[in-house]
Design an enzyme around this catalytic site. Structure first.
Site, PDB file in Angstrom:
ATOM      1  N   GLU A 183       1.274  -1.940   0.123  1.00  0.00           N
ATOM      2  CA  GLU A 183       0.335   0.343   0.113  1.00  0.00           C
ATOM      3  C   GLU A 183       0.620   1.270   0.186  1.00  0.00           C
ATOM      4  O   GLU A 183       0.596   2.311   0.875  1.00  0.00           O
ATOM      5  CB  GLU A 183      -1.088  -0.313   1.322  1.00  0.00           C
ATOM      6  CG  GLU A 183      -1.803  -1.133   1.196  1.00  0.00           C
ATOM      7  CD  GLU A 183      -3.472  -0.393   2.394  1.00  0.00           C
ATOM      8  OE1 GLU A 183      -3.496   0.692   2.682  1.00  0.00           O
ATOM      9  OE2 GLU A 183      -4.172  -1.520   2.197  1.00  0.00           O
ATOM     10  N   GLU A 378      -5.812  -7.543  -0.529  1.00  0.00           N
ATOM     11  CA  GLU A 378      -7.164  -7.746   1.047  1.00  0.00           C
ATOM     12  C   GLU A 378      -8.122  -6.986   0.704  1.00  0.00           C
ATOM     13  O   GLU A 378      -8.475  -6.145  -0.034  1.00  0.00           O
ATOM     14  CB  GLU A 378      -6.274  -6.645   1.833  1.00  0.00           C
ATOM     15  CG  GLU A 378      -4.328  -6.811   2.055  1.00  0.00           C
ATOM     16  CD  GLU A 378      -3.751  -5.214   3.044  1.00  0.00           C
ATOM     17  OE1 GLU A 378      -4.574  -4.503   3.533  1.00  0.00           O
ATOM     18  OE2 GLU A 378      -2.574  -5.383   3.115  1.00  0.00           O
TER      19      GLU A 378
HETATM   20  C1  BGP Z   1      -4.641  -1.915   5.100  1.00  0.00           C
HETATM   21  C2  BGP Z   1      -2.642  -2.722   5.452  1.00  0.00           C
HETATM   22  C3  BGP Z   1      -3.156  -3.768   6.784  1.00  0.00           C
HETATM   23  C4  BGP Z   1      -4.521  -3.839   7.767  1.00  0.00           C
HETATM   24  C5  BGP Z   1      -5.462  -3.127   6.572  1.00  0.00           C
HETATM   25  C6  BGP Z   1      -7.237  -2.400   7.940  1.00  0.00           C
HETATM   26  O1  BGP Z   1      -4.205  -0.315   5.233  1.00  0.00           O
HETATM   27  O2  BGP Z   1      -2.026  -2.783   4.300  1.00  0.00           O
HETATM   28  O3  BGP Z   1      -2.401  -3.680   6.825  1.00  0.00           O
HETATM   29  O4  BGP Z   1      -4.397  -3.781   8.319  1.00  0.00           O
HETATM   30  O5  BGP Z   1      -5.647  -2.205   6.319  1.00  0.00           O
HETATM   31  O6  BGP Z   1      -6.301  -1.741   8.276  1.00  0.00           O
HETATM   32  P1  BGP Z   1      -6.627  -1.816  10.061  1.00  0.00           P
HETATM   33  O7  BGP Z   1      -6.124  -3.027   9.484  1.00  0.00           O
HETATM   34  O8  BGP Z   1      -5.901  -0.325   9.920  1.00  0.00           O
HETATM   35  O9  BGP Z   1      -7.790  -2.409  10.175  1.00  0.00           O
END
Ligand code: BGP
Length: 479
Positions: A183, A378
């Protein structure tokens, strides 16, 4: 090749083992859990000099979630069994740079850490699982922040290349897909601090100098291109780039809202994949730089490097869609903050708006723009699951979310989009990156731990585990 179905995690959110094998402290180890404010946004802090001192000399009661993760390293064998039982085709992990080079500048890598990761990769491959490696997932050795100021210093390109070369030499035979940066479009304006820039409260506003941000991003773009150039000489893998896909809608058919939406998407999403997948800085960033007094220094050869080493596929993380509204726009750190709710969508307690159709829209827009295969790197539904009597977790809401998104993915493929894989985020519950909360759970396997690291860390299959297992089996049998 059939579309692959799998999962994904990140070292600082999963591993724990903070002091295993002399790991160097990294930027994710410095992020202290700060109790969430009572509104839906989180109150995690961005990295300041004071945060670093506090991380090096914690006070009574301080908790740094990245140091525990979901204690993955002490449950790795059990967790790999879950992955195997699900029947997944592919698994995405990241390696902590500061395990391999604790300060980022050691002459030789940490052999114990290399052995540990090698064992994990071997175990995954022994289960017939393809490996998608994120060379870094926001984390960089803290020593490089303190010595060089993080990615704004071009020195990090060489150090990163040195780290990547070791990983390719040691693990190349196990790798199927590689992404240099997780990301890359969320590292700078968010608590993730992927650029390792120190926030300076005296600067006012976001606490960052825009020129530092875009110098850091340029160095990451160059590092990504150099890693791909090196990797193509050493490995037989597919290289990806990866951005968070926010899928923006205009608040209304007011042309100003549409214009703001276009501009927001350009600066926060397309800019990054335009550079890494199309190989050059897009026209609209020249105006953005002019308007914001940003000067990005290109060294001789940088343009050719970017042009000649673009990604083979475009990965994106997708959770939700957002709304852009001109009257609600506010500029911070050179980015526009979006805070508008979509009246047509429900949201989770963190305000993330559930939009399966947005997945289909995003897949089409990304594929249409680059004509390169996409990968959903993701996706899942963050929710504060409840562990009920008998260690049951009835996460029907997550089953509904996944089912609806899978339907839209298939519709996008029917539209003609080429999709390499779908990776469910955090198959085994991990710490949230944004809010540092364990209770923001995404997985199909529950981990008994709370936001302050208390708990047995025992694992329990959620109701969604069988749903995903059966879905994957059906997919495999359908070709
Ligand atoms: C993305 C990241 C992940 C993951 C996901 C969910 O930005 O690549 O690391 O965490 O977000 O977000 P969060 O964990 O803040 O709920």
């Amino acid at each position: 090749m059939r579309m692959l179905w799998g999962g994904a995690s990140a070292s600082s959110q999963y591993e724990g083992g903070f002091d295993l094998f002399n790991k160097g402290i990294d930027t994710q180890d410095c992020r202290r859990y700060v109790k969430r404010t009572d509104n839906a946004t989180t109150s995690t802090r961005l990295l300041t000099k004071a945060d670093i001192e506090r991380a090096k000399h914690p006070l009574e009661g301080d908790f740094f979630p990245g140091r525990k993760g979901s204690e993955g390293l002490s449950h790795i064998d059990e967790d790999i069994e879950y992955l195997s039982e699900l029947g997944i085709d592919i698994y995405r992990i990241s390696i902590a740079w500061s395990r391999i080079f604790p300060t980022g500048e050691e002459e030789t890598p940490n052999e114990d850490a290399l052995k540990m990761y090698g064992d994990i990769l071997k175990k995954l491959k022994s289960k017939g699982i393809k490996i998608y490696l994120s060379l870094t997932h926001y984390a960089l050795p803290l020593a490089l922040v303190e010595k060089y100021g993080g990615w704004k210093n071009r020195k990090l390109v060489d150090l990163y290349l040195k780290y990547a070369k070791v990983i390719f030499e040691k693990f190349g035979e196990y790798l199927d897909f590689v992404v240099p940066f997780n990301e890359i479009n969320t590292g700078f304006f968010s608590p993730f601090n992927g650029l390792g820039l120190l926030r300076d409260e005296n600067l006012g506003g976001s606490g960052y100098d825009l020129n530092d941000i875009f110098a850091g991003l340029h160095n990451q773009f160059i590092a990504s291109a150099k890693v791909i150039e090196l990797g193509r000489k050493m490995l037989n893998v597919k290289f990806g780039c990866m951005a968070a896909c926010f899928c923006y809608y205009g608040y209304s058919c007011n042309p100003l809202d549409q214009l703001k939406t276009l501009q927001y998407e350009q600066v926060n999403q397309w800019f990054f994949t335009d550079v890494l997948a199309a190989g050059e800085y897009p026209y609209y960033m020249k105006k953005y730089f002019r308007d914001n007094n940003v000067k990005v220094e290109f060294l001789p050869g940088d343009e050719e490097l970017l042009k000649n080493n673009t990604a083979d596929f475009v990965g994106f993380s997708y959770y939700q869609s957002n709304v852009c509204a001109s009257e609600e726009m506010e500029k911070t750190a050179g980015n526009l903050v979006v805070s508008t709710k979509n009246p047509y969508l429900k949201a989770n307690e963190w305000g993330w708006q559930i939009d399966p159709v947005g997945m289909r829209i995003s897949m089409n827009k990304i594929y249409d723009r680059y004509k390169k295969p996409v990968m959903i790197t993701e996706n899942s539904f963050g929710y504060n699951d409840v562990l009920e009597e008998g260690n049951i977790i009835n996460d029907d809401y997550r089953i509904q979310y996944l089912n609806d998104h899978f339907e839209q993915i298939k519709l996008a493929i029917d539209d003609g989009v080429e999709c390499l894989a779908y990776l469910l985020w955090g198959i085994v519950d991990i710490v949230s990156a944004g809010s540092l909360e364990m209770t923001k759970r995404y997985g199909v396997v529950y981990v008994d731990a709370d936001n302050l690291g208390n708990g047995t860390y025992k694992r329990y299959k959620k109701k969604s585990f069988k749903f995903y297992k059966d879905f994957i089996e059906k997919e495999k049998n359908s070709v």
